[in-house]
Design a protein around this motif. Structure first.
Motif, PDB file in Angstrom:
ATOM      1  N   ALA A  79       0.829  -1.203   0.000  1.00 43.14           N
ATOM      2  CA  ALA A  79       0.000   0.000   0.000  1.00 43.14           C
ATOM      3  C   ALA A  79       0.869   1.261   0.000  1.00 43.14           C
ATOM      4  O   ALA A  79       0.628   2.203  -0.772  1.00 43.14           O
ATOM      5  CB  ALA A  79      -0.930  -0.008   1.215  1.00 43.14           C
ATOM      6  N   GLU A  80       1.869   1.300   0.862  1.00 40.85           N
ATOM      7  CA  GLU A  80       2.772   2.448   0.927  1.00 40.85           C
ATOM      8  C   GLU A  80       3.441   2.698  -0.419  1.00 40.85           C
ATOM      9  O   GLU A  80       3.537   3.845  -0.873  1.00 40.85           O
ATOM     10  CB  GLU A  80       3.858   2.201   1.975  1.00 40.85           C
ATOM     11  N   ALA A  81       3.925   1.633  -1.042  1.00 36.88           N
ATOM     12  CA  ALA A  81       4.643   1.776  -2.300  1.00 36.88           C
ATOM     13  C   ALA A  81       3.752   2.343  -3.397  1.00 36.88           C
ATOM     14  O   ALA A  81       4.237   3.010  -4.314  1.00 36.88           O
ATOM     15  CB  ALA A  81       5.214   0.428  -2.730  1.00 36.88           C
ATOM     16  N   PHE A  82       2.453   2.100  -3.298  1.00 35.63           N
ATOM     17  CA  PHE A  82       1.515   2.610  -4.293  1.00 35.63           C
ATOM     18  C   PHE A  82       1.021   4.013  -3.955  1.00 35.63           C
ATOM     19  O   PHE A  82       0.280   4.611  -4.720  1.00 35.63           O
ATOM     20  CB  PHE A  82       0.329   1.655  -4.419  1.00 35.63           C
ATOM     21  N   GLY A  83       1.444   4.517  -2.801  1.00 28.51           N
ATOM     22  CA  GLY A  83       1.038   5.861  -2.406  1.00 28.51           C
ATOM     23  C   GLY A  83      -0.182   5.927  -1.530  1.00 28.51           C
ATOM     24  O   GLY A  83      -0.772   6.996  -1.348  1.00 28.51           O
TER      25      GLY A  83
ATOM     26  N   GLY B 235      -8.587   0.657  -9.706  1.00 26.61           N
ATOM     27  CA  GLY B 235      -7.470   1.089  -8.886  1.00 26.61           C
ATOM     28  C   GLY B 235      -6.936  -0.104  -8.119  1.00 26.61           C
ATOM     29  O   GLY B 235      -7.393  -1.240  -8.316  1.00 26.61           O
ATOM     30  N   LEU B 236      -5.991   0.156  -7.220  1.00 26.03           N
ATOM     31  CA  LEU B 236      -5.435  -0.902  -6.384  1.00 26.03           C
ATOM     32  C   LEU B 236      -6.030  -0.789  -4.988  1.00 26.03           C
ATOM     33  O   LEU B 236      -5.845   0.219  -4.309  1.00 26.03           O
ATOM     34  CB  LEU B 236      -3.916  -0.793  -6.315  1.00 26.03           C
ATOM     35  N   TYR B 237      -6.740  -1.812  -4.569  1.00 27.42           N
ATOM     36  CA  TYR B 237      -7.400  -1.828  -3.273  1.00 27.42           C
ATOM     37  C   TYR B 237      -6.705  -2.859  -2.390  1.00 27.42           C
ATOM     38  O   TYR B 237      -6.701  -4.057  -2.702  1.00 27.42           O
ATOM     39  CB  TYR B 237      -8.887  -2.152  -3.437  1.00 27.42           C
ATOM     40  N   VAL B 238      -6.111  -2.377  -1.316  1.00 26.86           N
ATOM     41  CA  VAL B 238      -5.338  -3.219  -0.413  1.00 26.86           C
ATOM     42  C   VAL B 238      -6.079  -3.310   0.913  1.00 26.86           C
ATOM     43  O   VAL B 238      -6.507  -2.287   1.463  1.00 26.86           O
ATOM     44  CB  VAL B 238      -3.922  -2.652  -0.202  1.00 26.86           C
ATOM     45  N   MET B 239      -6.247  -4.516   1.429  1.00 23.68           N
ATOM     46  CA  MET B 239      -7.011  -4.706   2.664  1.00 23.68           C
ATOM     47  C   MET B 239      -6.248  -5.604   3.626  1.00 23.68           C
ATOM     48  O   MET B 239      -5.614  -6.570   3.213  1.00 23.68           O
ATOM     49  CB  MET B 239      -8.371  -5.327   2.357  1.00 23.68           C
TER      50      MET B 239
END
Length: 235
Positions: free
Chosen positions: A58-62, A147-151
């Protein structure tokens, strides 16, 4: 899909120190992590490193590691984690613009511990709802566009029925060009057809089928005969 591979390089790191000592992190450094489906579940015991990994992704994707969307100002003022600042992505065909352009990125990071605060900052007023309904507000109101959804363990606040609703939201995202990476302990979520399941543990990272998961086996046996487990735990 948005990304097809995550990888990282760490020069001069101490392999005996966290996070470099975590087996799944070591494998990420050595081989990277390929994403072969729009939905990837990371499954493992507490302490296996799956939360460390999804937070760094998540951090790496902003996305704010505290939780929130890409277009929301960070709630935390800490620097990125040692792993998060080193991760890079190879873009999938549908995600090249997002990976190359910071302003084009879309997504959300939902972590169980801070989800309600993150939702409150983004105007969802979760205090006006039950804990589970507050979680579902994010899925209904923020998990909408590709988008990129991180959970990280989204099932923590959800009932059986709400987990089924979440599966529907995840499936809709997958079918509309989004990508989901989810750390979970839930046999319900991981049963989503077509999802890629990566088991995290002392072995590092390995792909498994749903029916091969240890947590699925334990839940089946426990529901069939709770006493077989509880006799070792309660007096």
């Amino acid at each position: 899909m948005i990304v097809e591979r995550a990888y990282a390089h760490a020069v001069g790191h101490d392999e005996d120190e966290w996070p470099w000592s975590v087996p799944c992190v070591r494998q990420l450094l050595a081989e990277g992590l390929r994403f072969t489906a729009p939905v990837t579940f990371l499954v493992g015991e507490n302490g296996s490193g799956k939360s460390t990994l999804v937070e760094a992704l998540a951090e790496a994707f902003g996305l704010d590691p505290y939780g929130g969307s890409h277009d929301w100002k960070y709630a935390t003022h800490r620097a990125k984690s040692p792993l998060g600042e080193r991760i890079r992505f190879d873009a999938a065909r549908g995600g090249r613009q997002m990976v190359r352009s910071w302003s084009a990125r879309k997504g959300f990071f939902l972590r169980a511990e801070t989800a309600l605060d993150a939702l409150d900052r983004e105007g969802f007023e979760p205090d006006a709802k039950s804990h589970g309904e507050g979680f579902l507000a994010a899925f209904r109101g923020k998990f909408l566009v590709p988008g990129l959804y991180v959970m990280d363990e989204p099932e923590a606040a959800l009932s059986f029925g709400s987990c089924l609703e979440l599966i529907g939201h995840i499936d809709h995202l997958a079918n509309t060009g989004a990508q989901v990476v989810c750390a979970t302990h839930s046999p319900l979520l991981t049963a989503l057809p077509g999802a890629d399941i990566v088991e995290v543990g002392d072995h590092g990272l390995r792909r498994v089928r749903w029916e091969e998961l240890e947590l699925v086996d334990h839940w089946r046996r426990y529901l069939s005969d709770p006493a077989a487990y509880l006799r070792h735990i309660v007096e």
